[in-house]
Enzyme design. Structure first.
Site, mmCIF file in Angstrom:
data_model
loop_
_atom_site.group_PDB
_atom_site.id
_atom_site.type_symbol
_atom_site.label_atom_id
_atom_site.label_comp_id
_atom_site.label_asym_id
_atom_site.label_seq_id
_atom_site.Cartn_x
_atom_site.Cartn_y
_atom_site.Cartn_z
ATOM 1 N N LYS A 9 0.908 -1.502 0.229
ATOM 2 C CA LYS A 9 0.379 -0.581 -0.300
ATOM 3 C C LYS A 9 0.834 1.253 0.154
ATOM 4 O O LYS A 9 1.959 1.226 0.125
ATOM 5 C CB LYS A 9 -1.147 -0.231 1.195
ATOM 6 C CG LYS A 9 -0.093 -0.206 3.010
ATOM 7 C CD LYS A 9 0.130 1.448 3.355
ATOM 8 C CE LYS A 9 0.807 1.361 4.451
ATOM 9 N NZ LYS A 9 1.895 2.445 4.506
ATOM 10 N N ASP A 132 -2.548 -1.417 11.109
ATOM 11 C CA ASP A 132 -2.392 -1.495 9.377
ATOM 12 C C ASP A 132 -3.177 -2.278 9.106
ATOM 13 O O ASP A 132 -3.296 -2.857 7.728
ATOM 14 C CB ASP A 132 -0.910 -1.693 8.915
ATOM 15 C CG ASP A 132 -0.982 0.235 9.117
ATOM 16 O OD1 ASP A 132 -1.335 0.693 9.057
ATOM 17 O OD2 ASP A 132 -0.079 0.405 8.281
#
Ligand code: C5P
Length: 290
Positions: A9, A132
């Site tokens: 990401k 996360d």
């Protein structure tokens, strides 16, 4: 045997709103999954066995083994798997590689062990593994808030090429914690940059990407000496805008034109630098079975 992709990401915005009583920081961030991925292969086995093609990967330190233990303790029954990891995402880079692998481990074990845990249960396991981790259960483009564990999917970003520049020799133990510890109240923002980005996304107003923002760029020099040199090389190679990925040190630039993106990668490589070309990913549901 089956295989799943665990994508990396980048953060399009990353604002820290303030410090919380529990020691974590309240964040507002738009996260975007990208095509650079690790591959996780799952095979049935009596006990757990973890293999990785990278010598730097250590099972006992990895979130993959922690995710596996957590998953079987949640089931309350025995179970094992052989998980073979093909590592493509650089370590400790700000690209979420470990968190993504942890989330995909939960999805893979749910399938392999036919546990059929609902998405809400997987989410609760994911948030225990790290701030996360929950994002990677769905991927795509999403707003994350709280300490990062609250995930709200957003309309997909238009397709962009994402060039990653991986600085050499910037391994820093406890990096994320150190980066947060460098922040001062003057670095905190109210979340408006993220709100404005979401408004542009909702109105489909993305012909030119709004300014990206990452609070950690303000303090990156304190932890990653030499990062400005890498930024400069990136601009010299033709990047339009350079930002840092998450808590760094990887830098990225987003380009609409593939040829221009390939040329930038080539120029960086000619300088002897490590560069990777990826692209943005839409959410494909729970995970990419290969
Ligand atoms: O959640 P995770 O284990 O990835 O966080 C690593 C460290 O980063 C935490 O121990 C904390 O020091 C810091 N952190 C923070 N605020 C967040 C996320 C992480 O202060 N929202």
């Amino acid at each position: 045997m089956f295989a799943l992709k665990a994508p990396a990401k980048i953060n399009l915005t990353l604002e820290v709103i303030g410090k919380r009583p529990d020691g974590y920081h309240e964040v507002a961030s738009i996260i975007q999954a990208i095509s650079l991925s690790d591959i996780l292969e799952f095979e049935p086995a009596e006990n757990f066995a973890f293999l990785c093609d990278s010598p730097d990967w250590k099972a006992e330190k990895s979130l993959v083994s922690r995710a596996s233990s957590l998953f079987v303790s949640r089931l309350g029954a025995g179970g094992g798997a052989r998980i073979n990891i093909h590592k493509n995402i650089p370590f400790s880079a700000g690209l979420g590689g470990e968190s993504s692998a942890a989330a995909i481990t939960l999805i893979g074990l749910n399938h392999l062990l036919q546990a059929d845990l609902p998405p809400g249960d997987l989410y609760h396991l994911a948030e225990k593994l790290g701030s996360d981790v929950p994002f990677f259960l769905t991927g795509g483009t999403a707003l994350v808030s709280g300490r990062g564990e609250k995930v709200s999917p957003l309309p997909a970003l238009p397709h962009y090429w994402v060039i990653l520049l991986i600085p050499a020799d910037m391994d820093t133990p406890g990096k994320t914690e150190k980066m947060y510890a460098c922040l001062r109240p003057g670095n905190f923002t109210a979340g408006r940059i993220t709100d404005d980005f979401i408004s542009s996304l909702a109105h489909g107003d993305m012909k030119t990407l709004p300014d990206l923002y990452n609070v950690f760029e303000r303090v990156a020099g304190q932890v990653f000496g030499g990062i400005d040199w890498y930024k400069e090389q990136f601009y010299l190679a033709g990047a339009s805008r350079v930002n840092m990925a998450g808590s760094g040190p990887v830098l990225f630039s987003m380009e609409t034109d593939k040829t221009a993106a390939e040329q930038i990668v080539q120029r960086l490589k000619q300088q002897g630098l490590k560069a990777i070309l990826a692209h943005t990913l839409d959410s494909l549901g729970p995970a990419g079975f290969i």
